[in-house]
Design a protein around this motif. Structure first.
Motif, PDB file in Angstrom:
ATOM      1  N   ASP A  71      11.063  80.796  82.400  1.00 18.91           N
ATOM      2  CA  ASP A  71      10.269  79.686  82.932  1.00 18.91           C
ATOM      3  C   ASP A  71       9.172  79.344  81.930  1.00 18.91           C
ATOM      4  O   ASP A  71       8.490  80.243  81.428  1.00 18.91           O
ATOM      5  CB  ASP A  71       9.643  80.081  84.269  1.00 18.91           C
ATOM      6  CG  ASP A  71       8.985  78.896  84.964  1.00 18.91           C
ATOM      7  OD1 ASP A  71       7.939  78.423  84.470  1.00 18.91           O
ATOM      8  OD2 ASP A  71       9.510  78.454  85.991  1.00 18.91           O
ATOM      9  N   PRO A  72       8.965  78.054  81.603  1.00 19.33           N
ATOM     10  CA  PRO A  72       7.926  77.680  80.629  1.00 19.33           C
ATOM     11  C   PRO A  72       6.544  78.217  80.971  1.00 19.33           C
ATOM     12  O   PRO A  72       5.776  78.579  80.067  1.00 19.33           O
ATOM     13  CB  PRO A  72       7.957  76.148  80.653  1.00 19.33           C
ATOM     14  CG  PRO A  72       9.351  75.810  81.066  1.00 19.33           C
ATOM     15  CD  PRO A  72       9.745  76.887  82.041  1.00 19.33           C
ATOM     16  N   ASP A  73       6.204  78.293  82.262  1.00 19.32           N
ATOM     17  CA  ASP A  73       4.876  78.791  82.648  1.00 19.32           C
ATOM     18  C   ASP A  73       4.660  80.239  82.219  1.00 19.32           C
ATOM     19  O   ASP A  73       3.520  80.658  81.992  1.00 19.32           O
ATOM     20  CB  ASP A  73       4.690  78.673  84.163  1.00 19.32           C
ATOM     21  CG  ASP A  73       4.527  77.230  84.617  1.00 19.32           C
ATOM     22  OD1 ASP A  73       4.010  76.419  83.824  1.00 19.32           O
ATOM     23  OD2 ASP A  73       4.923  76.910  85.757  1.00 19.32           O
ATOM     24  N   ALA A  74       5.754  80.997  82.114  1.00 22.77           N
ATOM     25  CA  ALA A  74       5.628  82.402  81.736  1.00 22.77           C
ATOM     26  C   ALA A  74       5.186  82.572  80.290  1.00 22.77           C
ATOM     27  O   ALA A  74       4.711  83.643  79.903  1.00 22.77           O
ATOM     28  CB  ALA A  74       6.959  83.125  81.958  1.00 22.77           C
ATOM     29  N   VAL A  76       2.733  80.810  78.847  1.00 23.64           N
ATOM     30  CA  VAL A  76       1.336  80.411  78.659  1.00 23.64           C
ATOM     31  C   VAL A  76       0.447  81.563  78.195  1.00 23.64           C
ATOM     32  O   VAL A  76      -0.300  81.421  77.211  1.00 23.64           O
ATOM     33  CB  VAL A  76       0.773  79.753  79.934  1.00 23.64           C
ATOM     34  CG1 VAL A  76      -0.720  79.478  79.780  1.00 23.64           C
ATOM     35  CG2 VAL A  76       1.507  78.447  80.216  1.00 23.64           C
ATOM     36  N   ARG A  80      -1.518  81.488  74.560  1.00 23.77           N
ATOM     37  CA  ARG A  80      -2.981  81.490  74.501  1.00 23.77           C
ATOM     38  C   ARG A  80      -3.515  82.597  73.597  1.00 23.77           C
ATOM     39  O   ARG A  80      -4.545  82.440  72.958  1.00 23.77           O
ATOM     40  CB  ARG A  80      -3.553  81.645  75.909  1.00 23.77           C
ATOM     41  CG  ARG A  80      -3.515  80.363  76.737  1.00 23.77           C
ATOM     42  CD  ARG A  80      -4.024  80.598  78.143  1.00 23.77           C
ATOM     43  NE  ARG A  80      -4.174  79.358  78.882  1.00 23.77           N
ATOM     44  CZ  ARG A  80      -4.378  79.299  80.186  1.00 23.77           C
ATOM     45  NH1 ARG A  80      -4.446  80.421  80.896  1.00 23.77           N
ATOM     46  NH2 ARG A  80      -4.514  78.131  80.800  1.00 23.77           N
ATOM     47  N   HIS A 102       7.353  67.293  82.481  1.00 24.41           N
ATOM     48  CA  HIS A 102       6.093  67.880  82.958  1.00 24.41           C
ATOM     49  C   HIS A 102       6.151  69.404  82.964  1.00 24.41           C
ATOM     50  O   HIS A 102       5.119  70.065  82.801  1.00 24.41           O
ATOM     51  CB  HIS A 102       5.778  67.365  84.353  1.00 24.41           C
ATOM     52  CG  HIS A 102       6.769  67.775  85.405  1.00 24.41           C
ATOM     53  ND1 HIS A 102       8.020  67.194  85.512  1.00 24.41           N
ATOM     54  CD2 HIS A 102       6.711  68.720  86.384  1.00 24.41           C
ATOM     55  CE1 HIS A 102       8.684  67.756  86.516  1.00 24.41           C
ATOM     56  NE2 HIS A 102       7.917  68.687  87.050  1.00 24.41           N
ATOM     57  N   ARG A 103       7.357  69.975  83.138  1.00 23.96           N
ATOM     58  CA  ARG A 103       7.494  71.424  83.143  1.00 23.96           C
ATOM     59  C   ARG A 103       7.258  72.020  81.763  1.00 23.96           C
ATOM     60  O   ARG A 103       6.991  73.209  81.626  1.00 23.96           O
ATOM     61  CB  ARG A 103       8.903  71.818  83.620  1.00 23.96           C
ATOM     62  CG  ARG A 103       9.197  71.505  85.075  1.00 23.96           C
ATOM     63  CD  ARG A 103       8.465  72.451  86.017  1.00 23.96           C
ATOM     64  NE  ARG A 103       8.643  73.847  85.661  1.00 23.96           N
ATOM     65  CZ  ARG A 103       9.709  74.573  85.967  1.00 23.96           C
ATOM     66  NH1 ARG A 103      10.713  74.015  86.637  1.00 23.96           N
ATOM     67  NH2 ARG A 103       9.772  75.849  85.617  1.00 23.96           N
ATOM     68  N   GLY A 106       2.877  70.689  80.432  1.00 30.74           N
ATOM     69  CA  GLY A 106       1.766  71.443  81.009  1.00 30.74           C
ATOM     70  C   GLY A 106       1.553  72.791  80.337  1.00 30.74           C
ATOM     71  O   GLY A 106       0.445  73.081  79.869  1.00 30.74           O
ATOM     72  N   PRO A 107       2.577  73.650  80.262  1.00 27.43           N
ATOM     73  CA  PRO A 107       2.400  74.946  79.602  1.00 27.43           C
ATOM     74  C   PRO A 107       2.042  74.837  78.123  1.00 27.43           C
ATOM     75  O   PRO A 107       1.260  75.644  77.613  1.00 27.43           O
ATOM     76  CB  PRO A 107       3.766  75.622  79.789  1.00 27.43           C
ATOM     77  CG  PRO A 107       4.315  75.006  81.033  1.00 27.43           C
ATOM     78  CD  PRO A 107       3.857  73.580  80.986  1.00 27.43           C
ATOM     79  N   ALA A 110      -1.605  73.915  77.955  1.00 25.70           N
ATOM     80  CA  ALA A 110      -2.392  75.087  78.374  1.00 25.70           C
ATOM     81  C   ALA A 110      -2.429  76.141  77.281  1.00 25.70           C
ATOM     82  O   ALA A 110      -3.428  76.840  77.114  1.00 25.70           O
ATOM     83  CB  ALA A 110      -1.812  75.681  79.658  1.00 25.70           C
TER      84      ALA A 110
END
Length: 272
Positions: A71-74, A76, A80, A102-103, A106-107, A110
């Motif tokens: 998952d792209p959010d994973a 982030v 960083r 957008h998926r 966003g990441p 961030a």
């Protein structure tokens, strides 16, 4: 295009590729790395705690098919922690026509990452993979390449050339610029097959009018959006970074005036 054709453009200064994909994803042979560049696999949570810099390139397969796809959010926390100049090659498991921009945007914002290149991949090269992104952790905008810049143009390293945003390093403004640039790059990827199909229909003797009108409407909607217009201005400025200081504020002002005008009209209609 194949991933092995894209990577060499971004391996300058890279000593190793760190693959944080799911263990069932085995794509080392597809990369065809030169002997001077090492390769190692590492769990995503372990890599997040490591110190990664410009000498490392991350590699990962993203998508919605868990657990094989990440998952792209994973990504982030890992992005960083990475130092400026760290690059990542991200394979996309979504079909281009179904790409949830957008998926990804966003990441990446961030993680303070800019898309350097986005390219569709040969369907026969890696099953279930439609395209590839090369992103870079930045502290200011860096030149684009690929479909926006001639492939023969050298990729400038972070820290060279004039800055495209104010010297005060305002993180909020950088995030806004990264968002419009990344949205523009992904929107351009999505609209390419639409443009090709539109050209095919236009050239045919018996054109399907309904499909032609639908494609034109879809393309006009994307290209008239605020994000696409702002991203286009930044992309033009990336060819000569100093222009972004003029083009982006001017386009931002136009979009803002347009939004205020629409809101004002809507408000007036409601009062009536």
């Amino acid at each position: 295009m194949r991933i092995s054709e894209i990577l060499p453009r971004y391996l300058d200064g890279v000593r190793e590729v760190v693959d944080v994909s799911h263990p069932d994803v085995k794509l080392e042979r597809q990369l065809r790395l030169p002997p001077a560049v090492g390769y190692r696999r590492q769990r995503l949570d372990e890599a997040t705690g490591a110190d990664l810099g410009a000498g490392s390139m991350l590699f990962c397969l993203l998508g919605a098919d868990s657990p094989v796809h990440t998952d792209p959010d994973a990504l982030v926390p890992l992005l960083r922690r990475a130092g400026p100049g760290t690059r990542a090659a991200l394979l996309i498991g979504w079909p281009v026509e179904e790409l949830p921009c957008h998926r990804l945007v966003g990441p990446l914002v961030a993680g303070q990452c800019q898309i350097r290149e986005v390219s569709p991949l040969d369907r026969a090269a890696i099953r279930g993979v439609s395209s590839a992104l090369v992103v870079e952790r930045v502290d200011r905008l860096v030149p684009l390449r690929g479909y926006l810049i001639d492939a023969r143009t050298p990729v400038e390293p972070v820290g060279s050339g004039p800055k495209a945003e104010p010297d005060d390093g305002d993180a909020t403004e950088l995030a806004a610029l990264l968002r419009v640039v990344n949205e523009y790059q992904l929107a351009d990827l999505v609209t390419r097959p639409v443009r090709r199909r539109l050209a095919e229909l236009t050239d045919r003797v018996a054109v399907q009018d309904a499909e032609l009108r639908e494609l034109r409407h879809r393309l006009a909607g994307i290209e008239s959006s605020a994000g696409f217009r702002l991203g286009s201005a930044v992309a033009r400025g990336a060819r000569a970074p100093g222009r972004a200081l003029v083009d982006v504020p001017r386009e931002l002002a136009r979009v803002w005036r347009g939004r205020r005008s629409v809101r004002g009209t809507g408000s007036g209609s409601g009062d009536a």
